[in-house]
Design a protein around this motif. Sequence first.
Motif, mmCIF file in Angstrom:
data_model
loop_
_atom_site.group_PDB
_atom_site.id
_atom_site.type_symbol
_atom_site.label_atom_id
_atom_site.label_comp_id
_atom_site.label_asym_id
_atom_site.label_seq_id
_atom_site.Cartn_x
_atom_site.Cartn_y
_atom_site.Cartn_z
ATOM 1 N N ALA A 378 2.585 15.033 0.569
ATOM 2 C CA ALA A 378 2.991 13.846 -0.606
ATOM 3 C C ALA A 378 2.983 12.723 -0.456
ATOM 4 N N TYR A 379 3.395 12.225 0.820
ATOM 5 C CA TYR A 379 3.546 10.611 0.996
ATOM 6 C C TYR A 379 2.135 10.088 1.123
ATOM 7 N N VAL A 380 1.298 10.807 1.716
ATOM 8 C CA VAL A 380 -0.197 10.304 1.956
ATOM 9 C C VAL A 380 -0.801 10.095 0.563
ATOM 10 N N MET A 381 -0.559 11.188 -0.346
ATOM 11 C CA MET A 381 -1.279 11.143 -1.650
ATOM 12 C C MET A 381 -0.467 10.013 -2.644
ATOM 13 N N ALA A 382 0.762 9.861 -2.404
ATOM 14 C CA ALA A 382 1.391 8.720 -2.993
ATOM 15 C C ALA A 382 0.894 7.361 -2.571
ATOM 16 N N CYS A 383 0.534 7.457 -1.289
ATOM 17 C CA CYS A 383 -0.071 5.968 -0.603
ATOM 18 C C CYS A 383 -1.279 5.833 -1.446
ATOM 19 N N ARG A 384 -2.199 6.869 -1.351
ATOM 20 C CA ARG A 384 -3.408 6.726 -2.044
ATOM 21 C C ARG A 384 -3.316 6.432 -3.525
#
Length: 735
Positions: A378-384
């Motif tokens: 979820a954090y990776v996709m939030a950064c994206r």
Amino acid sequence: MTTAPPSVPQPEPLWQPGPDRIAAARLTRFHDWAAAHHGAPARASGDPVADYAALHRWSVSELPRFWQAVADWFDVRFTTPYETVLADRAMPGARWFPGATLNYAEHALRAAEDPARADAPALLYVDETHEPATVTWTALRAQVGSLAAELRRLGVRPGDRVSGYVPNVPQAVVALLATAAVGAVWTSCAPDFGARSVLDRFQQVEPVVLFTVDGYRYGGKEHDRRDTVAELRRELPTLRAVVHIPLLGTPAPEGALEWADLTSAATDPVFEQVPFDHPLWVLYSSGTTGLPKAIVQSQGGILLEHLKQTGLHCDLGPDDRFFWYTSTGWMMWNFLVSGLLVGATIVLYDGSPGHPDTAAQWRIAERTGTTLFGTSAAYVMACRKAGVHPGRDLDLSTVKCVATTGSPLPPDGFRWLHDEVAADLWIASVSGGTDVCSCFAGAAPTLPVHIGELQAPCLGTDLQAWDPHGKPLVDEVGELVVTNPMPSMPVRFWNDPDGTRYHDSYFDTYPGVWRHGDWITLTSRGSVVIHGRSDSTLNRQGVRMGSADIYEAVERLPEIRESLVIGLELPDGGYWMPLFVHLAPGAVLDDALRDRVKRTLREQCSPRHVPDEIIEAPGVPHTLTGKRIEVPVKRLLQGTPLEKAVNPGSVDDIELLRFYERVAAERATVEREAAGRAAVGRAAVEPSVAERSAVEPTAVEREAAEPGSAEPGSGSAGPRSGPAGPVEGSGAAGK
């Protein structure tokens, strides 16, 4: 696990390790050593995929020899020798290393015995100021020794339970290791858990000591928990002592002991030597439909499994700095602490994952020189979504691996990490569970990384995909099963004297075989794809689908913050599959967005993945550890009362569930009215959206009547949106 025949076209990997990296990997050195000393197959020059496949086959077919090799390689200190490695391989009930005694904490503190490491950092603690504070190996060992002696003075004995209502701070690590040194049993909850949620857990195990903070800091604010602590003290009658950790600087409440008074004696620790299967800690399931399962794991089982995972799969050693964003209420905290077993420095962060902005975790990695960076998908996709550029804006040159878990990392997440962190980056998407406090599949430093896939099943894990009849599948979706025991499988559930609850949780579908509750594909190349939970399966026209496939596709759209899909079997034999969407700020669910969602699912997944109805929701409910709640919402939509559909203390926002309860009530009213009109033969009126979902053809039926209808296919699984913290569940998935 086999490699594909040469005639099968092989996709290009996103990343693969070079020869030097493969040669230097601890996994490679272990392989060569095990071949020389324990009968493992020798490596074949130039083919790391085949080498790993052969080693894995040996590790599951020769289970006792493999785990003996792990114990020997990592120099496990058995104070009394074991009689045999695996006395009984039945599941449940496998008996590992009978006769052996050891201590987990002794192994976690071994680096302090090395004069060259004594003053090196064992812990790096970071709060929202992002200024690291160091605890050396010498200091850690001294604090553990002092606290263990004080626990004994308080009457704590082997088998007693010691609880922690603490965040991810050094004191939590010291308390865990001191508890293990005494032979007591650790259990913890994060301080953002409310009193009822904590009591649902701690009352089951009846702790004699409670370590607690006065509050914590999150998102730039202080959160006072003294009233909650007072309630815990009232409702836990077995407590003999409460230890006050003043994170917010408040004085100890009446009758509580001060942390500093218990940890300042600089006493050399005394390690209680306990049987291999002696309880180390109790972890908890999410508890969405009842009391959380109290999962007991053993000192020896966790020691061996975590040595294997951290030292071989994660390739960690004394020169590494190991960071994973987690809380003490999630198994990844326990796993993070086990980085100490291989002499790595562990990085503890207590705070919001997105404070002061979405790039916060990457800045922590920069400030601490992190080498293995663990986070949620979820954090990776939030950064994206937020347009973060960590590789451009920060010095992440020490980071050699980014690992994700909690929810499946979608293909876009793999690409973003490759493009925005580093092109030469090992991306390890892993999948396991609280149930084993480890991974079934995931990281392998010698293998290539393919977009949307986990690299391989883990060593010693007999991972298979089975059809409903127990037939193994390759390149097809099946149930995730483990057909041979793992040392870290639970020794039991607490308060489950005849083992019924334990058996029914994993072994009722395939007798003697662990069924985890995930849909997976084992590819003919040896990699693994996770498709989502099988206990919330979608079934359209007899075709099973994973909800994660839908989330990954839908949540690529910038207007969709998060989504929830539910499949309902109707009394008349029909099927209703609504998609609830939580919109991004400023977005509007109009016909144009509905059409985009449907088109996206049709093109990226299949016509079967197109929902019957798209409904705007004020939010998506989660467990306290961030797992998207599907089964309780399905029960609500089927008409189950809220108090019976879910344990209110297990969800992050009970008011969100009331929204879904209202949807169920409104739908039931519409259906009754429609049935009444049909009974009296009145002419039909223009139906509402909810009515249309009940009486019109499904999306699948409409698609079947249209030309060019696509064949059903598997999409790729996806995460929660937003700068979320850890979420429990599966690893990665892809097309």
